[in-house]
Design an enzyme around this catalytic site. Structure first.
Site, PDB file in Angstrom:
ATOM      1  N   GLU A  51      43.088  21.268  67.215  1.00  0.00           N
ATOM      2  CA  GLU A  51      43.320  22.195  68.339  1.00  0.00           C
ATOM      3  C   GLU A  51      43.216  21.450  69.663  1.00  0.00           C
ATOM      4  O   GLU A  51      43.982  21.697  70.589  1.00  0.00           O
ATOM      5  CB  GLU A  51      42.351  23.376  68.293  1.00  0.00           C
ATOM      6  CG  GLU A  51      42.335  24.156  66.977  1.00  0.00           C
ATOM      7  CD  GLU A  51      43.704  24.577  66.465  1.00  0.00           C
ATOM      8  OE1 GLU A  51      44.625  24.762  67.287  1.00  0.00           O
ATOM      9  OE2 GLU A  51      43.863  24.695  65.230  1.00  0.00           O
ATOM     10  N   HIS A  69      46.347  19.507  70.385  1.00  0.00           N
ATOM     11  CA  HIS A  69      47.454  20.358  70.814  1.00  0.00           C
ATOM     12  C   HIS A  69      47.569  20.424  72.337  1.00  0.00           C
ATOM     13  O   HIS A  69      48.619  20.778  72.864  1.00  0.00           O
ATOM     14  CB  HIS A  69      47.254  21.788  70.301  1.00  0.00           C
ATOM     15  CG  HIS A  69      47.922  22.092  68.990  1.00  0.00           C
ATOM     16  ND1 HIS A  69      49.207  21.706  68.684  1.00  0.00           N
ATOM     17  CD2 HIS A  69      47.477  22.799  67.906  1.00  0.00           C
ATOM     18  CE1 HIS A  69      49.517  22.157  67.466  1.00  0.00           C
ATOM     19  NE2 HIS A  69      48.494  22.813  66.970  1.00  0.00           N
ATOM     20  N   GLU A 109      53.341  21.196  65.370  1.00  0.00           N
ATOM     21  CA  GLU A 109      52.392  21.241  64.247  1.00  0.00           C
ATOM     22  C   GLU A 109      52.411  19.963  63.412  1.00  0.00           C
ATOM     23  O   GLU A 109      51.367  19.398  63.110  1.00  0.00           O
ATOM     24  CB  GLU A 109      52.635  22.476  63.387  1.00  0.00           C
ATOM     25  CG  GLU A 109      52.357  23.802  64.119  1.00  0.00           C
ATOM     26  CD  GLU A 109      50.966  23.907  64.703  1.00  0.00           C
ATOM     27  OE1 GLU A 109      50.088  23.095  64.357  1.00  0.00           O
ATOM     28  OE2 GLU A 109      50.749  24.808  65.556  1.00  0.00           O
TER      29      GLU A 109
HETATM   30  N1  ARG Z   1      48.845  27.016  66.276  1.00  0.00           N
HETATM   31  C1  ARG Z   1      47.769  27.305  65.362  1.00  0.00           C
HETATM   32  C2  ARG Z   1      47.358  25.976  64.787  1.00  0.00           C
HETATM   33  O1  ARG Z   1      48.070  25.274  64.190  1.00  0.00           O
HETATM   34  C3  ARG Z   1      48.133  28.253  64.277  1.00  0.00           C
HETATM   35  C4  ARG Z   1      48.334  29.649  64.711  1.00  0.00           C
HETATM   36  C5  ARG Z   1      49.233  30.395  63.824  1.00  0.00           C
HETATM   37  N2  ARG Z   1      49.046  31.782  63.924  1.00  0.00           N
HETATM   38  C6  ARG Z   1      49.815  32.694  63.311  1.00  0.00           C
HETATM   39  N3  ARG Z   1      49.476  33.924  63.419  1.00  0.00           N
HETATM   40  N4  ARG Z   1      50.852  32.409  62.642  1.00  0.00           N
HETATM   41  O2  ARG Z   1      46.303  25.521  64.971  1.00  0.00           O
HETATM   42 ZN    ZN Z   2      48.361  23.479  65.013  1.00  0.00          ZN
END
Ligand code: ARG
Ligand code: ZN
Length: 883
Positions: free
Chosen positions: A307, A310, A329
């Site tokens: 996180e 990101h 991702e």
């Molecule tokens: N961006 C987040 C992560 O990879 C994942 C969130 C996905 N949430 C969802 N409701 N699809 O850490």
């Molecule tokens: Zn992520």
């Protein structure tokens, strides 16, 4: 809530929005059931948009209170508002205006955990991918970047803590209303709506500081439930290490004065990278030696890092549209993998990644839910947060690095940050930076983003002693996947070595045919033959070192050659793979014999090899533990591919464990005793590795001794959760009906029964106990006061673990567990569609089951599919699974 499969969204239909929203002001009046949101948006028509174009904003289940344009409230016929949409037609000629939208929402009844909801009374948000539209009408898509200012007003007693993105600006009492207070937050970095976050509630906090490379002082805080502050200290330490690592390895500094993390107990995924305010599933924050296993610690370290990373790969540079999800991702998973590898043992980490990829992504890629790393269409984006996008997406980034080398890779990343900072980018943008810095053509490589399916690479070998030449013949084939019947050959980097009899790699004097550079064969055609000259002894070829590409390798090696690799390969991943291949062959043979009514037989080569690895003190314990762990029942099922009988697989696996244990019992016991930890507990990689090895041995020894005493002793004496949970698993799985197993379960419950997160381990260990009775046990456990169908961690712990990790219990032959599963999904779906849809993916390999079970699954799936009013999430998965 949407109930039918909505429209299909296609990559080729991408168009920018006709308007931009450079500035967003949000004003929240928080109340448990009636929260009022006032959104004040500065809107500008984009230069290419013709005047008169309507403004159409997204909504989801919204209740509009009022809408004003440049300060004038609009009457009912100047706009069209539905819960899903706000359309305004009569807009000022200039194209620049201020729109004020007031909506009312109910955070308490929001059990989808998307948008603004409450978790244990705390207000929190989850906006990725499309949750922001459940708060206000907006362009809820990642390519609309805006500068946010957020004012939060709430009861001081109920919500003393008020947080949002960015930096704090002002806070204080609300003069007009007794007991109310407010806070204002400003985030100077333009961001898409999915990165918005708000948290309000009564929380404990751990604080710390970090000074960036260039001297910026950053206040760090992790908010948790009161009383759990101590359990956030490891997460804080991991955060500081992540911040330093990103500076050192990628030159990336943090860019706000404050970084907050909040742990909540109701969360659909792992965590969320909201700018300056990460929200976490508490599972990925809370740890201490008594409550967290080594795997929990490693998971926390990885998710905290993920996180945090990101902030650059996701937030500073975001995605143009959700088809590009792997842009943030896949890249961020790659970065967190590298971080963990640097913090721990690189080979052990890499093997864990390979195991995860094979157990999660390969079955996805080989079944009805297969999709490219960058999909070209979706009907429900929440169903694309997959192992393919994340894990295969990361492997694709790793291959780029393998192809151009570490220096050019870093140069490419620098260029990516320089060129695209502040933008919403695409995969084409990402690939281009590496093409530009290396001068190489990446057009064939780009197929990795577009073609689904795991390539199979076959390799055969011949040696010509007279000519001193060794020839490798390679072919690649990519299986058809939904919507993609035929595939083009891909660029597959195969790292390799030719190992001489002394265990050293041989160096060829020249190479003919194919492209070979720095120990990597670049396979680019359907078939290639490469001849290595100047090879004076017959080598054993080691292919796919470091697991250099996400493929299935089928190499024509004898058992003897595999054994040689397992003992001599200088590459630890290839060594582990060779061990695994040998085990796998024995397990498959055993399962086949069992199915045909014979008992399994095990070759001495297997037991002898186990001994060589187990007792080699020169090898680090964590690696030995990995090498001694047999492929799981699901691994064996996947390898079988068709006509899978889970009972035969379990029998074969138990048999092999028994044979190995009886060949080495005495020395296993000696090593087990030797590894007893003396110093104070530390979650660091080295002592964790010793625990891992000891706990693998505990399982072998307990099966051999046919006695729960050893595990019961370990359970009683354990001073940490890793050893306690491992002993509990042996007791419950191997001796579940004995007194020591019952006592251990009772004592665990006695000690941890106040804390549902810790008790998840207690549920999981029982849900995964093999055998026919599992379903009855699971039903009984659902009556436990801590269990709740409302909380994703509880559901995943009991029902999810049963369905995904108990092959014999879940696949009982009468099909009763499939019907139970369908019932559960249908009762979860109206509350939390993301959760029901995710759970159902555990049936993705149903077609490989033997006939009787397969027909039972088919009818359970058909029953789900024929249910009216399914969520669009669940409908999408069930229809693709059945297709
Ligand atoms: N961006 C987040 C992560 O990879 C994942 C969130 C996905 N949430 C969802 N409701 N699809 O850490
Ligand atoms: Zn992520």
């Amino acid at each position: 809530m949407r109930t039918e499969t909505g429209p299909v969204f296609r990559l080729e239909d991408y168009r920018p929005t006709p308007y931009a929203i450079p500035v967003t002001k949000l004003d929240f009046l928080l109340e448990p059931t009636k929260t009022v949101v006032r959104a004040t948006l500065s809107i500008e028509r984009r230069p290419q948009t013709p005047p008169g174009t309507p403004l159409i904003l997204d909504g989801d289940a919204l209740q509009l209170v009022s809408v004003s344009l440049d300060g004038r409230e609009l009457g009912g016929n100047s706009f069209i508002a539905t819960p899903e949409r706000l359309e305004i037609n009569d807009l000022p000629e200039s194209g620049c205006f201020t729109l004020e939208i007031v909506t009312q929402i109910n955070p308490t009844t929001n059990r989808q955990l998307s948008g603004l909801y409450r978790s244990s009374g705390v207000y929190c948000t989850q906006c990725e991918a499309e949750g922001f539209r459940r708060i206000t009408y907006y362009y809820d898509r990642p390519d609309v970047l805006s500068v946010y200012t957020v004012r939060i007003e709430a009861d001081r007693d109920a919500a003393p803590i008020l947080l949002s993105n960015g930096n704090p600006v002002e806070s204080g009492a609300v003069e007009a209303v007794a007991g109310r207070h407010f806070a204002i937050w400003h985030d100077p970095h333009p961001k898409p709506s999915y990165l918005f976050a708000l948290v309000a509630g009564s929380l404990g906090v751990v604080k710390d500081h970090f000074t960036t490379q260039s001297g910026r002082a950053v206040d760090l805080a992790i908010y948790v439930e009161h009383g759990k502050e101590e359990r956030a200290l490891y997460a804080m330490d991991a955060l500081k290490r992540s911040m330093r690592w990103d500076e050192e390895k990628f030159g990336r500094e943090y860019d706000l004065d404050i970084f907050n993390i909040v742990a909540v107990s109701d969360f659909n995924m792992g965590a969320m990278e909201n700018k300056g305010l990460n929200v976490f599933n508490d599972k990925y924050v809370l740890a201490d030696p008594q409550t967290a296993t080594d795997a929990d610690y490693a998971g926390i370290e990885a998710v905290i890092a993920h996180e945090y990373f990101h902030n650059w790969t996701g937030n500073r540079i975001t995605c143009r549209d959700w088809f590009q999800l792997c842009l943030k991702e896949g890249l961020t998973v790659y970065r967190d993998h590298e971080f963990s590898a640097d913090q721990r043992s690189r080979p052990v980490k890499r093997i864990a990644e390979v195991k995860l990829l094979k157990s999660q992504q390969f079955p996805e890629d080989g079944g009805p839910l297969a999709h490219p790393v960058r999909p070209r269409q979706y009907s429900e984006i929440n169903n694309f947060y997959t192992a393919t996008v994340y894990e295969k997406g990361s492997e694709v980034v790793r291959m780029i690095r393998t192809i151009i080398g570490p220096e050019l890779f870093r140069k490419g990343m620098d260029l990516y940050f320089e060129r695209h900072d502040g933008e919403a980018a695409t995969i084409e943008d990402f690939i281009k930076v590496f093409a530009d810095v290396s001068g190489q053509d990446f057009s064939q490589f780009a197929l990795w983003y577009d073609q689904a399916g795991t390539p199979t690479v076959r390799a055969s070998f011949s040696y010509d002693a007279e000519e001193a030449s060794f020839t490798v013949a390679l072919s690649q084939a990519i299986p058809p996947t939904p919507g993609q019947a035929t595939k083009k050959p891909m660029h597959i980097p195969v790292a390799f070595g030719l190992i001489g009899p002394d265990g050293q790699d041989l160096q060829p004097s020249s190479i003919e045919g194919g492209m070979v550079r720095d120990g990597v064969i670049h396979l680019r055609h359907a078939e290639e033959t490469i001849t290595f000259h100047g090879i004076h002894e017959r080598p054993v070829p080691s292919l796919l070192r470091g697991f250099s590409a996400p493929i299935n390798l089928v190499a024509a090696l004898s058992e003897h050659e595999r054994r040689f690799l397992a003992l001599n390969d200088s590459d630890p991943v290839a060594r582990w793979q060779a061990m695994n291949d040998i085990f796998m062959q024995a397990l498959l043979d055993g399962a086949k014999r069992t199915r045909d009514g014979y008992s399994p037989q095990v070759d001495n080569i297997v037991t002898e090899l186990v001994g060589r690895v187990a007792f080699d003190d020169a090898i680090e314990p964590a690696f030995r533990a990995l090498c001694l762990t047999l492929p799981s029942e699901s691994d064996i099922a996947r390898e079988m591919g068709r006509n899978v009988d889970p009972d035969a697989i379990l029998a074969s696996r138990q048999h092999l464990i028994g044979v190995i244990a009886s060949s080495h019992a005495d020395r296993f016991a000696a090593v087990y005793d030797d590894l007893r930890q003396e110093e104070a507990f530390s979650p660091a990689a080295a002592p964790a590795g010793k625990r891992a090895l000891r706990n693998v041995l505990l399982d072998y020894l307990s099966l051999y001794e046919n006695d729960p005493a050893r595990a019961a002793r370990q359970f009683g004496q354990a001073d940490n959760m890793t050893d306690r949970a491992a002993a509990l698993a042996v007791l419950v799985h191997r001796f579940g009906d004995t007194q020591p197993a019952h006592e251990a379960l009772a004592s665990f419950e006695q000690r941890f029964g106040h804390d549902a997160l810790i008790m998840d381990k207690w549920f999981v260990v029982q849900a995964t106990r093999p055998g026919e009775n599992a379903l009855d046990n699971v039903r009984a456990l659902m009556e436990h006061p801590l269990f709740s169908l409302d909380n994703p961690n509880r559901v995943r712990g009991l029902i999810g673990a049963f369905c995904a990790s108990n092959p014999t219990g879940f696949n009982r032959k009468d099909g009763a567990a499939y019907e139970f599963f369908a019932d559960m999904l249908l009762s979860i779906d109206p509350e939390n569609p993301q959760l029901s849809a995710r759970l159902l993916t555990s049936l993705r390999s149903w077609r490989s089951l033997e006939d009787v079970r397969r027909e039972h699954v088919r009818s359970a799936l058909a029953r789900i599919a024929s249910t009216s009013s399914l969520s669009s999430d669940l409908r999408d998965i069930v229809e693709r699974t059945l297709a």
